[in-house]
Design an enzyme around this catalytic site. Structure first.
Site, PDB file in Angstrom:
ATOM      1  N   TRP A 145      15.926  26.097  24.465  1.00 30.12           N
ATOM      2  CA  TRP A 145      16.515  27.326  23.930  1.00 30.12           C
ATOM      3  C   TRP A 145      15.608  28.073  22.960  1.00 30.12           C
ATOM      4  CZ3 TRP A 145      16.076  26.002  18.977  1.00 30.12           C
ATOM      5  CH2 TRP A 145      16.271  24.657  18.619  1.00 30.12           C
ATOM      6  N   LYS A 169      17.622  25.652  35.427  1.00 35.34           N
ATOM      7  CA  LYS A 169      18.776  25.540  34.527  1.00 35.34           C
ATOM      8  C   LYS A 169      18.360  25.992  33.139  1.00 35.34           C
ATOM      9  CE  LYS A 169      20.532  22.257  31.949  1.00 35.34           C
ATOM     10  NZ  LYS A 169      20.994  23.094  30.806  1.00 35.34           N
ATOM     11  N   CYS A 278       7.845  23.567  19.651  1.00 31.52           N
ATOM     12  CA  CYS A 278       7.404  22.196  19.971  1.00 31.52           C
ATOM     13  C   CYS A 278       6.054  21.898  19.337  1.00 31.52           C
ATOM     14  CB  CYS A 278       7.367  21.986  21.479  1.00 31.52           C
ATOM     15  SG  CYS A 278       6.467  23.272  22.345  1.00 31.52           S
TER      16      CYS A 278
END
Ligand code: ADP
Ligand code: MG
Length: 480
Positions: A145, A169, A278
């Site tokens: 997200w 997805k 990240c």
């Protein structure tokens, strides 16, 4: 959702709420996909890959589709950026950069589609040996997200260029920009089933996608914990897997670094996108001679970072994505207080009565063995660690299970390059942290994952290699 070229609701009839994290209000509801929906999407992707127009589509045509998608994204950039900022809470100015990168990614792989080359292999004797590059098949793609549409582009663009079909997805928190983009695919000329976008939770929509027999390859970006689950499931049918997982990336500052640039770089490295990155430079290693001054300057500047509404152009930091993430980061703020010295932030900003805002937080004198230095927070929490000399900097930098990214700041090119070589990470920046370009490889060492995205490396992950052996000798083999 978008399945087989058409809008789709969930077969189970369920809907999941989508929030504006700055107001905590529901702004949309999207289908809560279950295994039945995933099956429909995979069947559509399978059928599109195995028959229909897609296998006959030329590399030129696939490239042109991506160019058209890129142009459309550029035309709709303002709308996409607003929706992205609204849904994931990031500052609008950052969302605009993201959307530009989305368009550039489609453009890049549009160009690369026609540059996938086979080989003539130098085998001996009367034979011709060729290597053909072929698409791996149906790609199941699961994204996080923090950069919703950009992560979708990183996954879809190389897959389409390679000739794969996709079931993507979205993260349950951030489905909106991918769904908006899906509305354009038909008019742009993508055949039904080539790109399917499903919305739903990890366990109920992501897991059946990974397990599905019709999926040839899984591409995942997300947490290490979920990465492990996906690897186990993918083992059942020997799926190809690529993983981009978390990090606890060191941002290393030597005493000779440009001081102003260093302070800026330390803050940018860990606080950009609310620290929900990240590759966040969440361990800030500072050489002892500048350590106190560094912590002081960094702390002072961190306190001036402007938190605000995502759509306000002055905002430098928005809310975190969700209540869950807010609570997680708040917990790490408390863990840090017990482990190290808090110098900035440490809680919720008092000026906000609603929204998942947390203060940019700095802990100094952190021990690299403590939780705040080992566990990925995925929020604006910095752990500052002092070191003495190059060898110790390298030792601390590598003392982590992760290996996604690192940065080193120094004016001494010899030392900077020694550190570059010694640090085990998929990217090492010198005198900067975070710039990421579609032309260059991205991915992790160690537990940060495997496989590379972007550049020519990115398309490799969606290609198989078929050897063709052509006998040039007209005589019988003559063995028996
Ligand atoms: P976070 O902790 O930030 O939510 P996750 O790794 O859980 O990160 O989520 C990244 C993506 O992985 C999301 O799209 C999420 O829905 C998906 N996901 C979560 N759990 C699973 C699972 N068990 N199987 C497949 N996908 C999952
Ligand atoms: Mg999750």
């Amino acid at each position: 959702m978008y399945i087989n070229g058409r809008p789709a609701e969930s077969a189970g009839g369920g809907w999941l709420p989508v929030y504006d994290p700055s107001t905590e209000e529901i702004i949309a509801e999207v289908p809560d996909a279950n295994a039945v929906d995933i099956d429909a999407a995979v069947r559509a992707a399978r059928a599109a890959f195995d028959s229909g127009p897609w296998p006959q589509t030329t590399a030129q045509e696939r490239g042109r589709l991506l160019f058209r998608l890129s142009e459309k994204v550029r035309r709709e950039a303002a709308q996409l950026a607003q929706l992205e900022a609204l849904n994931c809470g990031k500052p609008i100015v950052e969302a605009e950069f993201d959307i530009n990168d989305v368009a550039t990614c489609f453009e890049y792989y549009g160009g690369l589609a026609t540059k996938v080359l086979g080989h003539v292999n130098p085998v001996p004797d009367n034979a011709l040996s060729l290597s053909l590059r072929e698409p791996v098949g149906v790609a199941g793609q699961i994204i996080p997200w923090n950069y919703p549409l950009l992560m979708a582009a990183w996954k879809l663009a190389p897959a389409i260029a390679a000739g794969c079909t996709c079931v993507l997805k979205t993260a349950e928190q951030t489905p909106l920009t991918a769904l908006l983009m899906a509305e354009w695919l038909e008019e742009l000329g993508f055949p039904p089933g080539v790109i399917n976008i499903v919305t739903g939770f990890g366990e109920t929509a992501g897991a059946p996608l990974v397990a599905h027999e019709g999926v040839d390859k899984v591409a995942f970006t997300g947490s290490a914990a979920v990465g492990k689950i996906i690897l186990r499931t993918a083992a059942e049918s020997i799926k190809r897997v690529t993983m981009e997982l978390g990090g606890k990336s060191p941002n290393i500052f030597f005493a000779d670094a440009d001081f102003e640039a260093a302070i800026d770089g330390a803050l940018f490295g860990v606080f950009i996108n609310q620290g929900e990155v990240c590759s966040a430079g969440s361990r800030i290693l500072v050489e002892r001679p500048i350590y106190s001054k560094f912590v002081e300057a960094m702390t002072a500047k961190a306190k001036t970072i402007r938190l605000g509404a995502p759509l306000d152009r002055e905002t430098k930091m928005g809310p975190l994505i969700s209540k869950e993430q807010y609570e997680r980061v708040r917990e790490y703020q408390e863990i840090g207080k017990a482990e190290a010295k808090l110098t900035a932030g440490g809680g919720r900003p008092k000026t906000f009565s609603k929204g998942y805002y947390v203060e940019p937080t700095i802990f100094a004198d952190v021990d690299n063995r403590s939780r705040i230095a080992r566990e990925e927070v995925f929020g604006p929490v910095a752990a500052v660690i002092p070191f003495d000399g190059e060898a110790e900097a390298i030792r601390i930098a590598n003392d982590t299970p992760y290996g996604l990214a690192a940065a080193v700041w120094s004016r001494d090119i010899f030392r900077a390059l020694r550190v570059v070589k010694a640090v085990r990470a998929g990217i090492v920046w010198v005198n900067h942290m975070q710039p990421t370009y579609v032309e260059a490889p991205w991915g992790g060492y160690k537990q940060s994952g495997f496989g590379r995205e972007l550049g020519p490396w990115g398309i490799e992950e969606y290609l198989e290699t078929k050897q063709v052996y052509i006998n040039l000798n007209e005589q019988p083999i003559g063995w028996y």
